[in-house]
Write a protein that holds these residues in place. Structure first.
Motif, mmCIF file in Angstrom:
data_model
loop_
_atom_site.group_PDB
_atom_site.id
_atom_site.type_symbol
_atom_site.label_atom_id
_atom_site.label_comp_id
_atom_site.label_asym_id
_atom_site.label_seq_id
_atom_site.Cartn_x
_atom_site.Cartn_y
_atom_site.Cartn_z
ATOM 1 N N GLY A 277 7.474 -20.260 33.347
ATOM 2 C CA GLY A 277 6.198 -20.971 33.427
ATOM 3 C C GLY A 277 5.787 -21.553 32.093
ATOM 4 O O GLY A 277 5.261 -22.674 32.020
ATOM 5 N N MET B 26 -1.057 -10.327 39.479
ATOM 6 C CA MET B 26 -1.376 -11.745 39.370
ATOM 7 C C MET B 26 -2.667 -11.965 38.600
ATOM 8 O O MET B 26 -2.800 -12.935 37.842
ATOM 9 C CB MET B 26 -1.460 -12.379 40.758
ATOM 10 C CG MET B 26 -0.102 -12.531 41.428
ATOM 11 S SD MET B 26 -0.193 -13.139 43.123
ATOM 12 C CE MET B 26 -0.750 -14.818 42.841
ATOM 13 N N GLN C 4 -1.469 -11.412 34.957
ATOM 14 C CA GLN C 4 -0.486 -12.377 34.455
ATOM 15 C C GLN C 4 -0.952 -13.821 34.568
ATOM 16 O O GLN C 4 -0.696 -14.641 33.680
ATOM 17 C CB GLN C 4 0.833 -12.206 35.219
ATOM 18 C CG GLN C 4 1.513 -10.868 35.031
ATOM 19 C CD GLN C 4 2.187 -10.714 33.684
ATOM 20 O OE1 GLN C 4 2.364 -11.683 32.953
ATOM 21 N NE2 GLN C 4 2.572 -9.487 33.353
ATOM 22 N N LEU C 5 -1.653 -14.147 35.656
ATOM 23 C CA LEU C 5 -1.951 -15.548 35.953
ATOM 24 C C LEU C 5 -3.436 -15.888 35.946
ATOM 25 O O LEU C 5 -3.798 -17.058 36.055
ATOM 26 C CB LEU C 5 -1.365 -15.927 37.322
ATOM 27 C CG LEU C 5 0.131 -15.700 37.516
ATOM 28 C CD1 LEU C 5 0.543 -16.105 38.931
ATOM 29 C CD2 LEU C 5 0.931 -16.474 36.488
ATOM 30 N N THR D 82 -5.524 -15.407 38.285
ATOM 31 C CA THR D 82 -5.858 -15.984 39.586
ATOM 32 C C THR D 82 -7.200 -15.515 40.128
ATOM 33 O O THR D 82 -7.745 -16.123 41.049
ATOM 34 C CB THR D 82 -4.771 -15.623 40.614
ATOM 35 O OG1 THR D 82 -4.552 -14.201 40.576
ATOM 36 C CG2 THR D 82 -3.472 -16.327 40.303
ATOM 37 N N LYS E 184 7.205 -16.389 43.793
ATOM 38 C CA LYS E 184 6.616 -15.333 42.959
ATOM 39 C C LYS E 184 7.646 -14.241 42.700
ATOM 40 O O LYS E 184 8.527 -13.983 43.522
ATOM 41 C CB LYS E 184 5.386 -14.733 43.652
ATOM 42 C CG LYS E 184 4.241 -15.724 43.839
ATOM 43 C CD LYS E 184 3.669 -16.153 42.499
ATOM 44 C CE LYS E 184 2.403 -16.987 42.667
ATOM 45 N NZ LYS E 184 2.641 -18.274 43.318
ATOM 46 N N ALA F 114 7.218 -15.490 33.669
ATOM 47 C CA ALA F 114 6.285 -15.992 32.657
ATOM 48 C C ALA F 114 6.988 -16.932 31.681
ATOM 49 O O ALA F 114 6.423 -17.957 31.280
ATOM 50 C CB ALA F 114 5.660 -14.826 31.907
#
Length: 296
Positions: free
Chosen positions: A168, A199, A202-203, A205, A152, A165
């Motif tokens: 990914g 997170m 961005q993700l 999660t 990370k 990013a």
């Protein structure tokens, strides 16, 4: 124009495009509003719609408490969508959801049918995060290993987050430059640099910690609004079989398969906008779901 709207004790960050007296198209982020490309929002507004994209809870300008331990459920996020639609317009809205936002959109349309006049589902699936049903294609294992085996970034470092990013996006088959730019914008809008908050923005999660029960797939046949399912032919996260399943199981749904991965490329924004604007009308190039077995 970016602002906030209070609904049911929750603050939701929203951005408006087009004439606010025009029919409403409400875009549920997955999780941040920037999941929806500017080009698509502009194309929909240019087609005579009032377009509003918004951040889900614990993202962007919306209420952020503790993304690591959310005190709400998928049903609450669905209720947020319905309440926001009613707050913005007294007419039913066209609701669209992308990725995990597509799960929110499915549940919202099922639980609050009077709030919505049409439904668009992009790059999503008919079951919650976690193991897929046996008849649905799961995440591509090799891609997931590459994606989640990376270290990370330092979430307090904007450049590092943007580079993470971009890398990914390359793994997923998306445009790294576009992902890097969007990640930087997302970082700028994130209320804090703590790992859990970054997170979640961005993700996405946070969805791994949500209560997403009960199942809703078996209720999809109850949907009675015009529905468009958009999916990337090269999507390794939710492979296109998930979109085909959605389109088969929602009565009268139309399937649009893009030559894309998980994101809507700017080059496809016009095609997606045309499909959304014409939802419910027969159009060349769009196939009824039951005719899509051999699509790309």
């Amino acid at each position: 124009m970016t602002t906030t709207v209070e609904v049911g004790g929750v603050t939701l960050g929203v951005e408006h495009f087009g004439d606010d007296t025009a029919p409403l198209v409400l875009l549920a982020g997955g999780t941040t509003m920037l999941s929806w490309p500017d080009a698509l929002c502009a194309a929909l507004a240019g087609g005579g719609r009032h377009v509003v994209r918004y951040d889900l809870r614990d993202a962007g300008a919306s209420t952020t408490l503790d993304p690591a331990a959310p005190q709400y459920t998928l049903r609450d996020l669905a209720a947020d969508a319905a309440a926001l639609a009613r707050a913005l317009d007294d007419r039913p809205a066209h609701l669209a959801g992308i990725g995990v936002g597509g799960m929110v959109a499915q549940v919202a349309a099922l639980d609050h049918p009077a709030a919505f006049s049409a439904l668009t589902l992009v790059g999503t699936r008919p079951v919650a995060p976690g193991p897929a049903d046996d008849d649905l294609p799961d995440h591509d294992a090799a891609t997931m290993r590459r994606l989640f085996s990376r270290s990370k970034p330092d979430w307090s470092d904007r450049a590092a987050v943007a580079e993470f990013a971009a890398a990914g996006a390359e793994i997923l088959g998306n445009d790294p430059a576009a992902a890097q730019e969007r990640a930087g914008r997302t970082w700028d809008r994130t209320p804090g640099t703590g790992p859990a908050v970054q997170m979640a923005n961005q993700l996405g999660t946070i969805f791994a910690a949500l209560d997403c029960t009960p199942r809703w797939r078996e209720r999809l046949t109850d949907l009675a609004v015009p529905t468009l399912v958009v999916h990337g032919a090269r999507d390794p996260f939710f492979p296109v079989g998930n979109g085909r399943a959605l389109a088969r199981e929602i009565p009268g749904a139309t399937l649009l398969v893009l030559e894309a991965a998980t994101a809507i490329p700017d080059a496809a924004a016009g095609e997606v906008a045309v499909a959304m604007l014409g939802l419910g009308e027969p159009r060349a190039g769009l196939l009824p779901a039951r005719a899509c077995r051999n699509t790309r």
